[in-house]
Design an enzyme around this catalytic site. Structure first.
Site, short mmCIF file in Angstrom:
data_model
loop_
_atom_site.label_atom_id
_atom_site.label_comp_id
_atom_site.label_asym_id
_atom_site.label_seq_id
_atom_site.Cartn_x
_atom_site.Cartn_y
_atom_site.Cartn_z
N LEU A 105 11.68 -20.23 -3.50
CA LEU A 105 11.62 -19.31 -2.59
C LEU A 105 10.41 -19.78 -3.94
O LEU A 105 10.15 -19.53 -5.05
CB LEU A 105 11.85 -17.69 -3.12
CG LEU A 105 10.50 -16.76 -2.74
CD1 LEU A 105 10.35 -16.93 -0.71
CD2 LEU A 105 11.54 -14.64 -3.48
N HIS A 113 3.50 3.36 -9.11
CA HIS A 113 3.48 1.99 -9.14
C HIS A 113 4.72 1.28 -9.82
O HIS A 113 5.12 0.21 -9.37
CB HIS A 113 2.22 1.69 -10.03
CG HIS A 113 0.54 1.38 -9.84
ND1 HIS A 113 0.02 1.64 -8.45
CD2 HIS A 113 -0.39 3.00 -10.25
CE1 HIS A 113 -0.75 1.66 -7.98
NE2 HIS A 113 -1.63 2.84 -9.10
N ASP A 155 0.65 -1.46 -0.34
CA ASP A 155 -0.12 0.28 -0.26
C ASP A 155 0.65 1.28 -0.14
O ASP A 155 1.79 1.19 0.57
CB ASP A 155 -1.31 -0.18 1.52
CG ASP A 155 -2.13 0.57 1.57
OD1 ASP A 155 -2.24 1.56 0.17
OD2 ASP A 155 -3.01 0.77 2.29
#
Length: 251
Positions: free
Chosen positions: A131, A37, A20
């Site tokens: 991962l 962004h 956020d």
């Protein structure tokens, strides 16, 4: 796709991030929201590169919620262009670094080109063992739970099932099987939300039943490797009891 057994899951913590603050960061910089962004994508790279060294085996990032379709069309289009750019730029890097990428969320509302790009990245990285990176796109946890519950209710023998721990585990497996990727993931250990807000925003509600929550005022484009390390250190200082009394209180 048939889910893998639980013991095939990556070792390590499952950390989830609500990324956020991109728009607010851009506004503070006097830039358009899209610049925020773009900066946030660079943070994603940093977090993905840092995660394994901190004992993180699964990382789930909230990229685009089902409610985000309500944003201005221009911003939505730009967000998916950024996602496409990220996939094209990072697939080879993920492959080299042993990062397996899965996308969770609805796929029926995505464009054919972006869907193909997602599937290519999943196929290319499916053997990654360092991962497991899960990216939530057009994701709603409540919708995911409803879909899994409907499938469970329609399955043979549903009426005879009792509310047991075994059924919780089975439902968790079903939730993973119907989340869009079909790839199992453990429950969340730590949920990080940047940007100062303190809510879950319909993200991994089932999986976060006993997650530790970490809220930071740092905006996502500002969040760096040290911030992630700080969050993990805070997690390790906490006592996770899962409904039990503290060890010191026993006896």
């Amino acid at each position: 796709m048939t889910p893998k057994p639980r013991n095939d899951r990556p070792q390590g913590l499952h950390v989830a991030c609500i990324m956020d603050g991109n728009g607010r960061w851009a506004t503070q910089q006097g830039k358009a929201r899209l610049a925020g962004h773009r900066a946030g994508v660079e943070t994603v790279r940093t977090v993905v590169e840092t995660a394994p060294s901190l004992g993180i085996g699964t990382l789930t990032l909230y990229a685009f919620s089902s409610d985000n379709w309500q944003r201005p069309r221009r911003e939505v289009v730009a967000l998916f262009e950024l996602l496409d750019h990220y996939i094209r730029r990072e697939t080879e890097r993920c492959l080299k670094d042993g990062v397996r990428v899965s996308f969770i969320g609805r796929r029926d509302r995505l464009s054919a080109p972006i869907l193909r790009a997602m599937e290519r990245m999943e196929d290319a990285t499916r053997d990654g063992a360092t991962l497991h990176l899960r990216i939530a796109v057009d994701y709603s946890s409540r919708d995911a739970i409803l879909r899994a519950a409907a499938q469970l209710a329609a399955s043979p023998g549903a009426a005879s099932r009792s509310d047991s721990r075994h059924d919780r585990d089975s439902f968790h497996e079903l939730l993973c099987a119907t989340d869009g990727s079909g790839v199992p993931a453990p429950e969340v250990d730590l949920l990080i939300r940047t940007g100062g807000e303190q809510r879950l925003s319909d993200f991994l509600l089932w999986e976060c039943a006993y997650a530790e929550l970490y809220f930071t005022p740092r905006l996502w484009p500002e969040f760096d490797a040290l911030d992630l390390e700080t969050a993990i250190a805070d997690f390790h200082r906490r006592e996770r009891r899962f409904g039990r009394v503290p060890d010191a209180a026993v006896g």
